[in-house]
Structures are given as structure tokens and as C-alpha cells.
Scaffold this motif. Structure first.
Motif, mmCIF file in Angstrom:
data_model
loop_
_atom_site.group_PDB
_atom_site.id
_atom_site.type_symbol
_atom_site.label_atom_id
_atom_site.label_comp_id
_atom_site.label_asym_id
_atom_site.label_seq_id
_atom_site.Cartn_x
_atom_site.Cartn_y
_atom_site.Cartn_z
ATOM 1 N N ASP A 229 47.395 -24.097 -1.180
ATOM 2 C CA ASP A 229 48.959 -24.725 -1.318
ATOM 3 C C ASP A 229 49.847 -23.643 -2.096
ATOM 4 N N ALA A 230 49.374 -23.143 -3.412
ATOM 5 C CA ALA A 230 50.041 -22.201 -3.880
ATOM 6 C C ALA A 230 50.429 -20.781 -3.259
ATOM 7 N N PHE A 231 49.214 -20.310 -2.584
ATOM 8 C CA PHE A 231 49.456 -19.017 -1.689
ATOM 9 C C PHE A 231 50.453 -19.290 -0.619
ATOM 10 N N ARG A 232 50.503 -20.597 -0.007
ATOM 11 C CA ARG A 232 51.461 -20.916 1.029
ATOM 12 C C ARG A 232 52.865 -20.872 0.541
ATOM 13 N N TYR A 233 53.102 -21.413 -0.802
ATOM 14 C CA TYR A 233 54.444 -21.662 -1.030
ATOM 15 C C TYR A 233 54.874 -20.103 -1.556
ATOM 16 N N TYR A 234 54.105 -19.168 -2.276
ATOM 17 C CA TYR A 234 54.449 -17.916 -2.691
ATOM 18 C C TYR A 234 54.779 -17.198 -1.441
ATOM 19 N N GLY A 235 53.897 -17.309 -0.276
ATOM 20 C CA GLY A 235 54.259 -16.505 0.885
ATOM 21 C C GLY A 235 55.360 -16.901 1.739
ATOM 22 N N ARG A 236 55.809 -18.128 1.790
ATOM 23 C CA ARG A 236 56.835 -18.774 2.313
ATOM 24 C C ARG A 236 58.127 -18.250 1.625
ATOM 25 N N ILE A 237 58.124 -18.164 0.188
ATOM 26 C CA ILE A 237 59.639 -18.154 -0.353
ATOM 27 C C ILE A 237 59.744 -16.588 -0.722
ATOM 28 N N LEU A 238 58.532 -15.967 -0.539
ATOM 29 C CA LEU A 238 58.803 -14.371 -0.451
ATOM 30 C C LEU A 238 59.173 -14.077 0.914
ATOM 31 N N GLY A 239 58.514 -14.439 1.888
ATOM 32 C CA GLY A 239 58.909 -14.039 3.517
ATOM 33 C C GLY A 239 59.902 -14.460 4.049
ATOM 34 N N MET A 240 60.357 -15.562 3.364
ATOM 35 C CA MET A 240 61.592 -16.098 4.151
ATOM 36 C C MET A 240 62.937 -15.374 3.176
ATOM 37 N N TYR A 241 62.804 -15.587 2.223
ATOM 38 C CA TYR A 241 64.150 -15.162 1.095
ATOM 39 C C TYR A 241 63.917 -13.821 0.261
ATOM 40 N N GLY A 242 62.715 -13.254 0.493
ATOM 41 C CA GLY A 242 62.685 -11.884 -0.315
ATOM 42 C C GLY A 242 63.370 -10.701 0.378
#
Length: 436
Positions: A229-242
Motif C-alpha cells: 500500500d505504501a509503494f502504491r501511495y508513493y508511486g501515485r503521488i509522485l507519478g501524478m504530481y511530481g
């Protein structure tokens, strides 16, 4: 005749007295010579890192030599050269090193396995956070003294949050929402390290705050639901807003983006604050740069805290007393105060509660350090001999998540595969199932 006898007796008496005085003087001379020899010939070889703290010590060593009469044979190396030098000399059994700076996260496990460090029995550790010591404790004995620490913080643009009507995020939901709102007008909403190898340390705090770990009781566990779940959150927030290209970025790529005013929030190590507010390299006014605790995750608010530099005594030292005297001086509160005023974050808690020091430091830095010293996790990467290979394995999972914005259907199976491979590394090194 009588006079001659008296004269001979007096001559013998005077000769005896003279011999006594000569013998006494000789003994005093020898004792003085021996004492001087003991003082003059006390010397220790000390290896320091080419680091602001090492440079500070270098400038103060003449004071130590004058105060103690101990000669310091000093050598300076950059961090990789220092590691190579220590490994080389220790493995070859060259008994010449007495005291050395060390990077606990990358060196302590190997050094302890090979008995290259001396236990520091009797050293007063009451002024140090327990989580800065944990890596270096074996059988209840400490093997290094924490010197310099770093921990994860949230850097943010005060002006952008205020203009958007947002408060500083205090949990992961608010962090993601703020990243979404602030991701506009050429400004990226959020960044953290995305390049696989360096990202392992920064995603660790997210994994901890979701209730996961890298290793538990000597076995890899980063394939648990919490960790995934942490991997998914980190990937989502970076992938979408980084920033564009975030999947290949480390801190040295992200910092210039923040300094250029094109990044709203950034999580990384506490050591970068000074560079973010330096007017010579940053376009963002210092008053617009804030520092806050890493927001709380679903389970806890647990940033990493790591002793980036410690100091140890070699197990092959021939003069433990002089070596300990140097270590106690080098790690003293007095030098820690000097270091803090030179913007070097030290491990001693007393300097973080000393108004004469903290009045010169951003309150956000002080607050985040106190929080991390109480709740921080000291393992921002797996503690194992094959740490490089381990970071590469975990980095593959991070990349998969960032590149798919956290939506990859194979993320769980990939994590399980890399988890199994890391366990094999632990078995190969004889460390599987070894609780630390």
C-alpha cells in the motif's frame, strides 16, 4: 696516626654521601625521563571523513594535543575513500588505526561481524536518542558514538499553500490533496526521490507510517499488504504530481527545481534546508520556505532518523585509554555546540534543548528533530551486508509503482518476487533469521 684514621673515616663518609646524592639524582633524572617519554610518545592515529564535522575537529585538534599531551596522527578522506581504507587495513590485520569516523548504516554490521570495533563500555549514553544508537549495540554494548544525524522532513512553500488556502499537511490524505491542488502553473505539487536506488531511503518513512518494514526478525517483509500500500501511495503521488522525469531523479535533481521556484513540496533529508534558503543559489526567499514533520500515515507518523556519522575505536588499538580520551573529547557537548552553530546537526539531545543554540536554528528543524528522536525509525534501508543488491531489488518495486502511478496490477507479485530474492541474499550472507 689518630688524625689519619679520622681523616680516612671522614673521607669514606663524604664519599658515601656523595654517592647517595648522585644515585638519588640519577633516579630522579631517570624517573623524569620515563615520565616525559610516557607523555611525549603517546600518540594515536585518527581517520576522519572529509565532512563539515571532520573539518571542525581538524581545526580543534591542536587544542586537544595541548590539553592532553597526546599526539594525533590525523588522516582525512572522502567518505568512499575512508570506507575503502578502513576495510583494507582491518581485513589485512594492520593494527595501526586507533579512532575512526564511520557511517553506521553501511559499515557497522560488517565491522561487528568481523570484530573490528571495540565495545565502548562505560561511556555515558544518556544524552543520545536510543534510536540513533540501536544499529551499533551488540549484546547490550555500544560500539559507536552517534555524531551527526539526519531525518526526513517535509519542505514546503509557505506562500503557495497560503495562496491556495491550504494548511501544512498533517496526514497523507492532506499531503496528496495539497499536491493535487498545487500542481499547476508550471509548479510540480510534490517530489521525493524517484530514481530506484536512492529512493529506497526516502520511501522507507512512508512504509513505516503504513505499518510496514523492510526486514523483521532477519527476514524480508516488504511484500506485506501494508508495505505494498505504501509503494502504491508513493508511486501515485509522485507519478501524478511530481516533476517530469521524477522516476529518474535523486535529491540533486530535485533541489534545483525547488530552488527555481517550480516545486511546492518536497520530502527528503533534513540536511538540505540551508541550501534551499541560500540566496546565492535559490530564487525562493527564505521566508517562503517552511519545514514540517513528515505527515502522518494510516498507522503512524514515523520518519526515518539515521546516524549519518559516528565514531568508534578500533579493536586493534594499542592505547585504548588515549583513544577513549580522544573520542570523549570529539563527541563532547562543547564540540557539539560548536558544530550546531556551524549548521551541523548533532545527535546529542542537550544541544537541541539549549536556547543558546536553538535560537539560531529554524524552529521547524528543531521540532522535526525532537519528533524524530522520539518516534523515528533508524532503518531507512535494510541492515544487511548485501545492502547494495537489496536496494536495487526494492528499487525495482518503486520504479514499477511510479511508472504506473501506483496502479500496476503486478505490483504485489513483483514485491513478493523481490522479497524472496532479498531473503536469498540474507541466507547467502548467513544473516537470515538473525534478529536485530
Amino acid at each position: 696516626m689518630l688524625i689519619n684514621k679520622i681523616t680516612r673515616k671522614l673521607s669514606i663518609l663524604f664519599l658515601g654521601i656523595a654517592l647517595i646524592f648522585m644515585f638519588s639524582a640519577s633516579c630522579q633524572k631517570n624517573n623524569t625521563s620515563e615520565n616525559n617519554t610516557d607523555t611525549e610518545h603517546k600518540e594515536i592515529r585518527v581517520l576522519l571523513a572529509d565532512h563539515p564535522y571532520g573539518n571542525l575537529l581538524y581545526s580543534l585538534i591542536p587544542d586537544f594535543e595541548k590539553e592532553t599531551g597526546i599526539k594525533v596522527l590525523l588522516e582525512h578522506y572522502n567518505e568512499n575513500e575512508l570506507t575503502n581504507r578502513l576495510n583494507s587495513e582491518f581485513s589485512e590485520g594492520i593494527p595501526l588505526i586507533d579512532v575512526f569516523m564511520t557511517r553506521p548504516m553501511t559499515e557497522t554490521l560488517l565491522f561487528l561481524k568481523n570484530n573490528w570495533m571495540m565495545p565502548l563500555d562505560g561511556y555515558d549514553l544518556s544524552d543520545y536518542p536510543s534510536n540513533t544508537l540501536e544499529i551499533g549495540v551488540k549484546d547490550g554494548k555500544p560500539y559507536f558514538i552517534p555524531l551527526v544525524v539526519e531525518w526526513q522532513v517535509l519542505y514546503y512553500r509557505k506562500d503557495l499553500l497560503e495562496a491556495a488556502g491550504l494548511r501544512v499537511p498533517v496526514n497523507f490524505n492532506e499531503l496528496e490533496n495539497a499536491a493535487r491542488v498545487l500542481n499547476r502553473d508550471g509548479v510540480a505539487g510534490f517530489a521525493s526521490r524517484g530514481a530506484p536506488f536512492p529512493a529506497v531511503s526516502q520511501i522507507s518513512s512512508f512504509i513505516f507510517s503504513y505499518g510496514g518494514r523492510y526486514i523483521n526478525n532477519g527476514a524480508a517483509v516488504f511484500d506485506t499488504p501494508e508495505a505494498v500500500d505504501a509503494f502504491r501511495y508513493y508511486g501515485r503521488i509522485l507519478g501524478m504530481y511530481g516533476p517530469q522525469g521524477i522516476a529518474g531523479m535523486s535529491w540533486d535533481h530535485i533541489m534545483p527545481i525547488f530552488q527555481a521556484g517550480r516545486l511546492a513540496m518536497w520530502t527528503d533529508a533534513s540536511v538540505f534546508y540551508g541550501q534551499l534558503i541560500d540566496p546565492q543559489v535559490s530564487n525562493v526567499p527564505a521566508e517562503n520556505v517552511g519545514v514540517a514533520r513528515l505527515p502522518r500515515g494510516p498507522v503512524s507518523q514515523q520518519p526515518y532518523i539515521v546516524t549519518s556519522w559516528g565514531m568508534s575505536i578500533s579493536s586493534s588499538t594499542k592505547d585504548f585509554d588515549s583513544s577513549m580520551r580522544f573520542l570523549e573529547w570529539a563527541a563532547s557537548k562543547e564540540i557539539a555546540q560548536k558544530a550546531m552553530l556551524a549548521n551541523i546537526p548533532m545527535a546529542r539531545l542537550s544541544v537541541w534543548n539549549d536556547p543558546s543554540v536553538t535560537t539560531h536554528i529554524n524552529p521547524g528543524i528543531v521540532d522535526t528533530m525532537i519528533h524524530a528522536s522520539q518516534f523515528g525509525n533508524p532503518y531507512p534501508m535494510p541492515l544487511m551486508t548485501s545492502i547494495v543488491q537489496a536496494r536495487n531489488l526494492i528499487g525495482e518495486v518503486i520504479s514499477e509503482s511510479i511508472n504506473t502511478r501506483g496502479t500496476s496490477p503486478r505490483l504485489q507479485s513483483l514485491a513478493a518476487q523481490k522479497n524472496a530474492e532479498l531473503n536469498q541474499l540474507l541466507r547467502n550472507d548467513g544473516e537470515y533469521g538473525t534478529a536485530r
